[in-house]
Structures are given as C-alpha cells and as structure tokens.
Write a protein that holds these residues in place. Structure first.
Motif, PDB file in Angstrom:
ATOM      1  N   UNK A   1       0.890  -1.152   0.063  1.00  0.00           N
ATOM      2  CA  UNK A   1       0.076   0.115  -0.063  1.00  0.00           C
ATOM      3  C   UNK A   1       0.987   1.351  -0.271  1.00  0.00           C
ATOM      4  N   UNK A   2       0.329   2.329  -0.257  1.00  0.00           N
ATOM      5  CA  UNK A   2       0.722   3.698  -0.032  1.00  0.00           C
ATOM      6  C   UNK A   2       0.500   4.121   0.785  1.00  0.00           C
ATOM      7  N   UNK A   3       1.338   4.896   1.573  1.00  0.00           N
ATOM      8  CA  UNK A   3       1.076   5.914   2.655  1.00  0.00           C
ATOM      9  C   UNK A   3       0.456   7.211   2.345  1.00  0.00           C
ATOM     10  N   UNK A   4      -0.831   7.255   2.802  1.00  0.00           N
ATOM     11  CA  UNK A   4      -1.523   8.623   2.710  1.00  0.00           C
ATOM     12  C   UNK A   4      -1.109   9.773   3.738  1.00  0.00           C
ATOM     13  N   UNK A   5      -1.058   9.228   4.887  1.00  0.00           N
ATOM     14  CA  UNK A   5      -0.981   9.805   6.260  1.00  0.00           C
ATOM     15  C   UNK A   5      -0.612   8.996   7.606  1.00  0.00           C
ATOM     16  N   UNK A   6       0.324   9.590   8.282  1.00  0.00           N
ATOM     17  CA  UNK A   6       0.702   8.560   9.393  1.00  0.00           C
ATOM     18  C   UNK A   6       0.268   9.390  10.879  1.00  0.00           C
ATOM     19  N   UNK A   7      -0.082   8.711  11.811  1.00  0.00           N
ATOM     20  CA  UNK A   7      -0.330   9.182  13.072  1.00  0.00           C
ATOM     21  C   UNK A   7       0.767  10.157  13.594  1.00  0.00           C
ATOM     22  N   UNK A   8       0.557  10.985  14.537  1.00  0.00           N
ATOM     23  CA  UNK A   8       1.833  11.743  14.947  1.00  0.00           C
ATOM     24  C   UNK A   8       2.577  11.147  15.808  1.00  0.00           C
ATOM     25  N   UNK A   9       2.019  10.113  16.628  1.00  0.00           N
ATOM     26  CA  UNK A   9       2.719   9.065  17.678  1.00  0.00           C
ATOM     27  C   UNK A   9       3.487   8.173  16.835  1.00  0.00           C
ATOM     28  N   UNK A  10       3.417   7.988  15.593  1.00  0.00           N
ATOM     29  CA  UNK A  10       4.540   6.818  15.138  1.00  0.00           C
ATOM     30  C   UNK A  10       5.733   7.294  15.314  1.00  0.00           C
ATOM     31  N   UNK A  11       6.602   6.011  15.419  1.00  0.00           N
ATOM     32  CA  UNK A  11       7.883   6.192  15.934  1.00  0.00           C
ATOM     33  C   UNK A  11       8.845   6.736  14.840  1.00  0.00           C
ATOM     34  N   UNK A  12       8.555   6.025  13.508  1.00  0.00           N
ATOM     35  CA  UNK A  12       9.183   6.486  12.171  1.00  0.00           C
ATOM     36  C   UNK A  12       8.225   7.408  11.508  1.00  0.00           C
ATOM     37  N   UNK A  13       8.877   8.359  10.785  1.00  0.00           N
ATOM     38  CA  UNK A  13       8.186   9.302   9.979  1.00  0.00           C
ATOM     39  C   UNK A  13       7.810   8.626   8.739  1.00  0.00           C
ATOM     40  N   UNK A  14       6.442   8.363   8.396  1.00  0.00           N
ATOM     41  CA  UNK A  14       6.353   8.114   7.141  1.00  0.00           C
ATOM     42  C   UNK A  14       5.909   9.132   5.987  1.00  0.00           C
TER      43      UNK A  14
END
Length: 108
Positions: free
Chosen positions: A58-71
C-alpha cells in the motif's frame, strides 16, 4: 497512484491515531497475471498472486503523529493482509495499518 492534491480534502478529514497509518491499497501489480500451468502442480500449491494476498502493498497517505518512524506521503509499505483495518466513514472506505505491523517500506 493518485497525486497528493486529490488527498487534500481527505487528509484534512482523516487523521490517523494510536500509531496507525492511513494507506491506499496498491491494486494493480504488473507482471502478476495468471499464466496457465504447463505441469501438474500439488493441490496446496500457491500461485504468486495467492502468495501476495497473504501480504499487501500500500501507499502511505498519512501517519499518526505518535508513530516512531515518520512515513512520507507515497512511501510504499508491505504488511500481512489480515491485519488491515478497513473503516467506512460517510460512504467512503479508509484503510489503516498499525505501524508495528509493517514488514518493510521503501520510496520509489
């Protein structure tokens, strides 16, 4: 895949939470068309298309702010298909995956 401008409205509406990543499933994988088998195969043999169903790209559209890695937008990720969360909101279907379920990621 669709460009970032199309997601402008959706991205302002959908904000993933709790280490989830909002993704768009990659639907058409080139080179995986089924070919008729020229040899007899065991009943439990899995074709390349069936193996890929066990995992999803899948393609990342948006990640939560609390994710460890910035996608970043457009990063491709792969994860076990059965861990995908599909949510219907106001007639639209949105797909999410937990950050910890991602097996690999890359940027093309």
């Amino acid at each position: 895949y669709r460009n970032k401008q199309i997601y402008g409205v959706l991205m302002s509406f959908i904000e993933p939470q709790n280490k989830r990543i909002y993704v768009e499933l990659e639907e058409n994988l080139p080179g995986l068309e089924e070919q008729p088998s020229l040899i007899l195969l065991p009943e439990d043999f899995k074709t390349s298309k069936e193996v890929l169903r066990e995992h999803t790209i899948a393609l990342v559209v948006r990640a939560a702010d609390d994710c460890v890695k910035q996608f970043e937008f457009g990063t491709k990720v792969v994860f076990p298909t059965h861990l995908l969360e599909k949510v219907e909101i106001r007639g639209g279907e949105y797909c999410f995956i937990l950050e910890s379920h991602i097996i690999a990621s890359w940027v093309e």
